[in-house]
Design a protein around this motif. Structure first.
Motif, PDB file in Angstrom:
ATOM      1  N   PRO A  60       0.506  -1.431   0.035  1.00 13.03           N
ATOM      2  CA  PRO A  60       0.270   0.059  -0.430  1.00 13.03           C
ATOM      3  C   PRO A  60       0.820   1.019  -0.039  1.00 13.03           C
ATOM      4  O   PRO A  60       1.788   1.696   1.186  1.00 13.03           O
ATOM      5  CB  PRO A  60      -1.110  -0.371   0.941  1.00 13.03           C
ATOM      6  CG  PRO A  60      -0.720  -1.333   1.626  1.00 13.03           C
ATOM      7  CD  PRO A  60       0.376  -1.773   1.437  1.00 13.03           C
ATOM      8  N   ILE A  61       0.386   2.042  -1.135  1.00 15.37           N
ATOM      9  CA  ILE A  61       0.763   3.411  -1.044  1.00 15.37           C
ATOM     10  C   ILE A  61       0.091   5.111  -1.174  1.00 15.37           C
ATOM     11  O   ILE A  61      -0.930   4.225  -1.119  1.00 15.37           O
ATOM     12  CB  ILE A  61       2.085   3.644  -2.262  1.00 15.37           C
ATOM     13  CG1 ILE A  61       1.379   3.859  -3.277  1.00 15.37           C
ATOM     14  CG2 ILE A  61       2.930   2.810  -2.296  1.00 15.37           C
ATOM     15  CD1 ILE A  61       2.201   4.072  -4.571  1.00 15.37           C
ATOM     16  N   PRO A  84      -2.077  -0.018  -9.801  1.00 19.14           N
ATOM     17  CA  PRO A  84      -2.526   1.231  -9.466  1.00 19.14           C
ATOM     18  C   PRO A  84      -2.455   2.043  -8.973  1.00 19.14           C
ATOM     19  O   PRO A  84      -0.908   1.780  -8.780  1.00 19.14           O
ATOM     20  CB  PRO A  84      -2.962   0.143  -8.339  1.00 19.14           C
ATOM     21  CG  PRO A  84      -2.407  -0.975  -8.121  1.00 19.14           C
ATOM     22  CD  PRO A  84      -1.773  -1.356  -9.224  1.00 19.14           C
ATOM     23  N   HIS A  85      -2.822   2.934  -8.475  1.00 16.82           N
ATOM     24  CA  HIS A  85      -2.841   4.800  -7.674  1.00 16.82           C
ATOM     25  C   HIS A  85      -2.068   4.238  -6.383  1.00 16.82           C
ATOM     26  O   HIS A  85      -1.416   5.296  -5.824  1.00 16.82           O
ATOM     27  CB  HIS A  85      -3.269   5.550  -7.837  1.00 16.82           C
ATOM     28  CG  HIS A  85      -3.444   6.042 -10.038  1.00 16.82           C
ATOM     29  ND1 HIS A  85      -3.790   7.009  -9.555  1.00 16.82           N
ATOM     30  CD2 HIS A  85      -2.642   5.463 -10.372  1.00 16.82           C
ATOM     31  CE1 HIS A  85      -3.313   7.738 -11.171  1.00 16.82           C
ATOM     32  NE2 HIS A  85      -2.570   6.375 -11.423  1.00 16.82           N
ATOM     33  N   ASP A  86      -2.803   3.181  -5.533  1.00 14.29           N
ATOM     34  CA  ASP A  86      -2.708   2.834  -4.685  1.00 14.29           C
ATOM     35  C   ASP A  86      -1.840   1.769  -4.099  1.00 14.29           C
ATOM     36  O   ASP A  86      -1.490   1.302  -2.800  1.00 14.29           O
ATOM     37  CB  ASP A  86      -2.899   2.515  -3.861  1.00 14.29           C
ATOM     38  CG  ASP A  86      -4.520   1.752  -3.910  1.00 14.29           C
ATOM     39  OD1 ASP A  86      -3.926   1.042  -5.265  1.00 14.29           O
ATOM     40  OD2 ASP A  86      -5.703   1.556  -3.587  1.00 14.29           O
ATOM     41  N   LYS A  87      -1.393   1.288  -4.646  1.00 10.93           N
ATOM     42  CA  LYS A  87       0.465  -0.340  -4.719  1.00 10.93           C
ATOM     43  C   LYS A  87       1.016  -0.267  -5.172  1.00 10.93           C
ATOM     44  O   LYS A  87       0.619  -0.091  -6.458  1.00 10.93           O
ATOM     45  CB  LYS A  87      -1.061  -1.407  -4.370  1.00 10.93           C
ATOM     46  CG  LYS A  87      -2.700  -1.759  -3.257  1.00 10.93           C
ATOM     47  CD  LYS A  87      -2.599  -2.806  -3.323  1.00 10.93           C
ATOM     48  CE  LYS A  87      -3.686  -2.697  -2.945  1.00 10.93           C
ATOM     49  NZ  LYS A  87      -5.411  -1.645  -2.946  1.00 10.93           N
ATOM     50  N   LEU A  88       2.479  -0.240  -4.886  1.00 11.05           N
ATOM     51  CA  LEU A  88       3.367  -0.821  -5.654  1.00 11.05           C
ATOM     52  C   LEU A  88       3.588  -2.248  -6.016  1.00 11.05           C
ATOM     53  O   LEU A  88       3.291  -3.287  -4.516  1.00 11.05           O
ATOM     54  CB  LEU A  88       4.888   0.171  -4.944  1.00 11.05           C
ATOM     55  CG  LEU A  88       5.903  -0.653  -5.394  1.00 11.05           C
ATOM     56  CD1 LEU A  88       6.028   0.854  -6.705  1.00 11.05           C
ATOM     57  CD2 LEU A  88       7.266   0.181  -4.453  1.00 11.05           C
ATOM     58  N   GLY A 111       9.683 -15.768   4.221  1.00 11.65           N
ATOM     59  CA  GLY A 111       8.973 -16.672   5.025  1.00 11.65           C
ATOM     60  C   GLY A 111       7.193 -17.073   5.063  1.00 11.65           C
ATOM     61  O   GLY A 111       7.188 -16.747   6.331  1.00 11.65           O
ATOM     62  N   GLY A 112       6.900 -16.675   4.244  1.00 14.78           N
ATOM     63  CA  GLY A 112       5.198 -16.356   4.593  1.00 14.78           C
ATOM     64  C   GLY A 112       4.815 -15.179   5.185  1.00 14.78           C
ATOM     65  O   GLY A 112       3.620 -15.446   5.907  1.00 14.78           O
ATOM     66  N   GLN A 113       5.574 -14.499   6.255  1.00 18.36           N
ATOM     67  CA  GLN A 113       5.161 -13.459   7.283  1.00 18.36           C
ATOM     68  C   GLN A 113       4.991 -11.815   6.407  1.00 18.36           C
ATOM     69  O   GLN A 113       4.903 -11.615   7.199  1.00 18.36           O
ATOM     70  CB  GLN A 113       6.398 -13.645   7.876  1.00 18.36           C
ATOM     71  CG  GLN A 113       6.063 -15.258   8.686  1.00 18.36           C
ATOM     72  CD  GLN A 113       7.685 -15.309   8.780  1.00 18.36           C
ATOM     73  OE1 GLN A 113       8.051 -14.709   9.838  1.00 18.36           O
ATOM     74  NE2 GLN A 113       8.607 -16.451   8.686  1.00 18.36           N
ATOM     75  N   ILE A 114       5.010 -11.947   5.168  1.00 13.59           N
ATOM     76  CA  ILE A 114       4.324 -10.472   4.944  1.00 13.59           C
ATOM     77  C   ILE A 114       3.328 -10.274   3.858  1.00 13.59           C
ATOM     78  O   ILE A 114       2.753  -9.405   4.730  1.00 13.59           O
ATOM     79  CB  ILE A 114       5.826 -10.308   3.990  1.00 13.59           C
ATOM     80  CG1 ILE A 114       6.913 -10.217   4.447  1.00 13.59           C
ATOM     81  CG2 ILE A 114       5.381  -8.508   3.231  1.00 13.59           C
ATOM     82  CD1 ILE A 114       7.587  -8.944   5.142  1.00 13.59           C
ATOM     83  N   ALA A 115       2.733 -11.139   3.128  1.00 13.29           N
ATOM     84  CA  ALA A 115       1.461 -10.879   2.177  1.00 13.29           C
ATOM     85  C   ALA A 115       0.989 -12.809   2.304  1.00 13.29           C
ATOM     86  O   ALA A 115       2.050 -13.604   2.169  1.00 13.29           O
ATOM     87  CB  ALA A 115       1.802  -9.614   1.259  1.00 13.29           C
ATOM     88  N   PRO A 116      -0.026 -12.810   1.990  1.00 14.35           N
ATOM     89  CA  PRO A 116      -0.994 -13.893   1.711  1.00 14.35           C
ATOM     90  C   PRO A 116      -0.475 -14.368   0.185  1.00 14.35           C
ATOM     91  O   PRO A 116       0.025 -16.114  -0.025  1.00 14.35           O
ATOM     92  CB  PRO A 116      -2.113 -13.982   1.639  1.00 14.35           C
ATOM     93  CG  PRO A 116      -2.624 -12.874   2.119  1.00 14.35           C
ATOM     94  CD  PRO A 116      -1.538 -11.542   2.538  1.00 14.35           C
ATOM     95  N   SER A 117       0.331 -13.024  -0.609  1.00 13.93           N
ATOM     96  CA  SER A 117       0.440 -13.327  -2.530  1.00 13.93           C
ATOM     97  C   SER A 117       2.005 -13.590  -1.787  1.00 13.93           C
ATOM     98  O   SER A 117       2.714 -14.502  -3.173  1.00 13.93           O
ATOM     99  CB  SER A 117       0.101 -12.347  -2.500  1.00 13.93           C
ATOM    100  OG  SER A 117       0.553 -11.271  -2.139  1.00 13.93           O
TER     101      SER A 117
END
Ligand SMILES: [Zn+2]
Length: 322
Positions: A60-61, A84-88, A111-117
């Motif tokens: 998110p930005i 998109p304008h709200d995400k990098l 390590g799977g600890q930042i985002a589900p993607s």
């Protein structure tokens, strides 16, 4: 299209083959509903390199994202990059170097600890035929969570149990200083506390190096401060070939190679980050060096060319033979 033109395009024999296969390929193919491995292998001299995809985070930005450019300009750049304008878009690619004697991992993923993607590094290691126990050395570029969290899983167990962990000494000095932790803004405190979670109980297994030193045969570290105080990049040399591993000198090249002057909110020292970026990019472009960047689109390696206003990243062509 007329029959004659079609024949000219395909050739008579090819057209006959196509017609035959169309007859026999009418079975329904099952939908796989699963992705394919993110593994890309290439060579630098006699060294075998394996780029391993860990996934992507849509960070998110907001309008404070770039400290030294109006957000309208940033929005134009995001449009140009199909973002998109709200995400990098923030993809993660780690690199394993097999020197023939040692297996060296440069940065460890999320390590799977930042985002589900993100967090598929271990699946891709398996797809590449690499057992985490075989990794001899982990070399860390800097202490942001997307680079160190893959040292441990969510339950704090080591993912690469036999690896020596090498970290830049100035990075350790900055982030492990409790004075810096206590005076940090709240969102940065989270980063400091995460580093203590990762390193506190394994400090004895961690070796510090001074950027500039060779950390394994043919793997030379280069100081690249700015993004963080001890941010480090790597040059890999084997035979007459080299690769420059840019770490986070620039995040997504469609934004930051094209706009090398931009100071991102996540750079600890924005002016130094810009100076480092230009120095390394100028060198890579002038010497036509093969480069890889941790947040470049997978497989993350390619070349940089200098343009009138910045740089452009030219990805490698995917090869099917080493
Ligand atoms: Zn990063």
């Amino acid at each position: 299209m007329s029959e004659v033109t079609r024949r000219n395009l395909l050739g008579t024999a090819a057209a006959a083959t196509l017609a035959a296969s169309a007859e026999t390929a009418r079975a329904e193919a099952p939908v796989r509903n699963a992705t394919t491995p993110g593994v890309y292998r290439y060579k630098i001299g006699s060294y075998e390199l394996t780029a391993l995809y860990d996934g992507i985070w849509y960070r998110p930005i907001d309008d404070k994202f770039i400290a030294n450019a109006p957000f309208a300009e940033v929005e134009q750049a995001l449009d140009a990059a199909f973002m998109p304008h709200d995400k990098l878009a923030t993809p993660f690619t780690t690199l394993i170097v097999n020197t023939g004697k040692r297996l060296v991992l440069l940065d460890t993923g999320t390590g799977g600890q930042i985002a589900p993607s993100a967090g598929v590094l271990r699946d891709n290691l398996a797809a590449a035929g690499i057992d985490p126990k075989e990794v001899d050395t982990i070399v860390i570029s800097h202490f942001h969570p997307d680079h160190i969290n893959g040292i441990k899983d969510k339950d704090n167990a080591l993912i690469f149990p036999r690896a020596e962990i090498m970290v830049p000494a100035p990075e350790w000095a900055y982030w492990m200083d409790d004075g810096n932790l206590n005076t940090a803004p709240t969102d940065l405190k989270v980063v400091f506390l995460n580093q203590r979670r990762i390193f506190a109980d394994i400090a004895k297994q961690v070796t510090q190096f001074e950027p500039g030193k060779e950390v394994a045969p043919g793997i030379v570290t280069i100081p690249a401060a700015g993004h963080t105080p001890g941010h480090t990049v790597f040059a890999i040399h084997s035979g007459d070939q080299s690769l420059l591993v840019l770490s986070d000198t620039a995040q997504h090249p469609a934004v930051f190679a094209r706009h090398p002057d931009w100071q991102a909110s996540f750079d600890i020292d924005g002016a130094a980050a810009v100076a480092t970026r230009k120095t390394l990019f100028d060198r890579a472009a002038a010497d036509r060096m093969l480069v890889t960047g941790y947040h470049f689109p997978f497989p993350a390696c390619g070349h940089l060319i200098k343009t009138a206003t910045g740089y452009e990243h030219v990805p490698v062509e995917w090869q099917t033979a080493l």
